[in-house]
Enzyme design. Sequence first.
Site, PDB file in Angstrom:
ATOM      1  N   TYR A 254      44.485  53.156  35.428  1.00  0.00           N
ATOM      2  CA  TYR A 254      44.033  51.854  35.928  1.00  0.00           C
ATOM      3  C   TYR A 254      42.544  51.662  35.613  1.00  0.00           C
ATOM      4  CZ  TYR A 254      42.735  48.216  39.300  1.00  0.00           C
ATOM      5  OH  TYR A 254      42.229  47.084  39.894  1.00  0.00           O
TER       6      TYR A 254
ATOM      7  N   LEU B 284      43.458  38.514  46.284  1.00  0.00           N
ATOM      8  CA  LEU B 284      42.151  37.962  45.980  1.00  0.00           C
ATOM      9  C   LEU B 284      42.260  36.563  45.373  1.00  0.00           C
ATOM     10  CD1 LEU B 284      40.209  41.069  44.636  1.00  0.00           C
ATOM     11  CD2 LEU B 284      40.741  40.379  46.975  1.00  0.00           C
TER      12      LEU B 284
ATOM     13  N   PHE C 251      42.080  37.639  36.839  1.00  0.00           N
ATOM     14  CA  PHE C 251      42.399  38.596  37.898  1.00  0.00           C
ATOM     15  C   PHE C 251      43.836  39.093  37.783  1.00  0.00           C
ATOM     16  CE2 PHE C 251      38.429  37.554  39.579  1.00  0.00           C
ATOM     17  CZ  PHE C 251      38.171  38.197  40.772  1.00  0.00           C
ATOM     18  N   GLY C 252      44.558  38.706  36.751  1.00  0.00           N
ATOM     19  CA  GLY C 252      45.967  39.062  36.609  1.00  0.00           C
ATOM     20  C   GLY C 252      46.152  40.432  35.995  1.00  0.00           C
TER      21      GLY C 252
ATOM     22  N   ASP D  57      53.109  35.139  31.856  1.00  0.00           N
ATOM     23  CA  ASP D  57      52.902  36.584  31.811  1.00  0.00           C
ATOM     24  C   ASP D  57      51.730  36.851  30.871  1.00  0.00           C
ATOM     25  OD1 ASP D  57      52.990  39.331  31.442  1.00  0.00           O
ATOM     26  OD2 ASP D  57      55.150  39.416  31.070  1.00  0.00           O
TER      27      ASP D  57
ATOM     28  N   SER E 297      35.889  47.484  47.013  1.00  0.00           N
ATOM     29  CA  SER E 297      37.105  47.312  47.816  1.00  0.00           C
ATOM     30  C   SER E 297      37.035  45.999  48.575  1.00  0.00           C
ATOM     31  CB  SER E 297      37.314  48.482  48.794  1.00  0.00           C
ATOM     32  OG  SER E 297      36.199  48.671  49.627  1.00  0.00           O
TER      33      SER E 297
END
Length: 280
Positions: free
Chosen positions: A137, A15, A72-73, A52, A166
Amino acid sequence: MKLKKLVLTGAAGRLGSYLREPLSKMCDELVSTDIVDDIGTLYPGERFVQADVAKFDEVHAILEGADMVVHFGAIVDERPFEEMLGPNFVGSYNIWEAGFQHGVKRVVYASSIHAVGMYPKTEFIDTEVAHRPDTFYGLAKCFTEDLGRMYWEKRQMESVHLRILSAAQVTNPRALGSWLSYDDLIQLVSRAIDTPVVGFSVVYGVSNNDRAPVDNHKASFLGYRPKDNAEQFAEAILAEADAADPTDPGTMLQGGPFAAFELGQSDMSLMKIVDDRKKT
């Protein structure tokens, strides 16, 4: 108004690869970051910094001078809690706390349907239903949504939480309702950035699908008006699909296969995700 500095985490992801170019046009400087060594050719105004998100000092340095962060990481899959803790839980805290210390105005966060994945698909859920995560998650998404609400209510730091259903090619019957096209993804993130006032907001990341199982009317002020519709794929997808099992949680619940996974375990092959990330 053009932003001075925008930070995108997870820039090497699928993405992220579609967001980099349009985001680079919304700011003077786009800082793209990920844990990988390289993300390919950079767009005008973009620079890459390896970092990180689980390490506060690295996040703090990157966010200096930033107006907004598009976060988005993370690990984008179910894993044992111990593996998720750093990237998905601590990483979110690091973004919000470092952002607060630097005066960041807003975070746009890639949340997920998995924050509410245990609701039946037959319930047309809106953006204010209680959390019902389907996995660790999904639990990380609940944590970050609550984190964002707290930082807004206690510290007036805005955030928009995109509950993406999705965002991948339509390869299975579930995606006929859950599909978010890349063009609609770009529009969604853009509206989360350029809407003048958002406070704390939640919006479902889904295209204009006839079979969409979620309700975005309480987020209409963002101006997100998706244009694509997965119904164009329905005839071909349904012709090849097996008969649906109404006793299978992966079929009946919002989280799809994630709702059927054992906690800490995943079989992403069930999702049939095509890695079609944009190349630079």
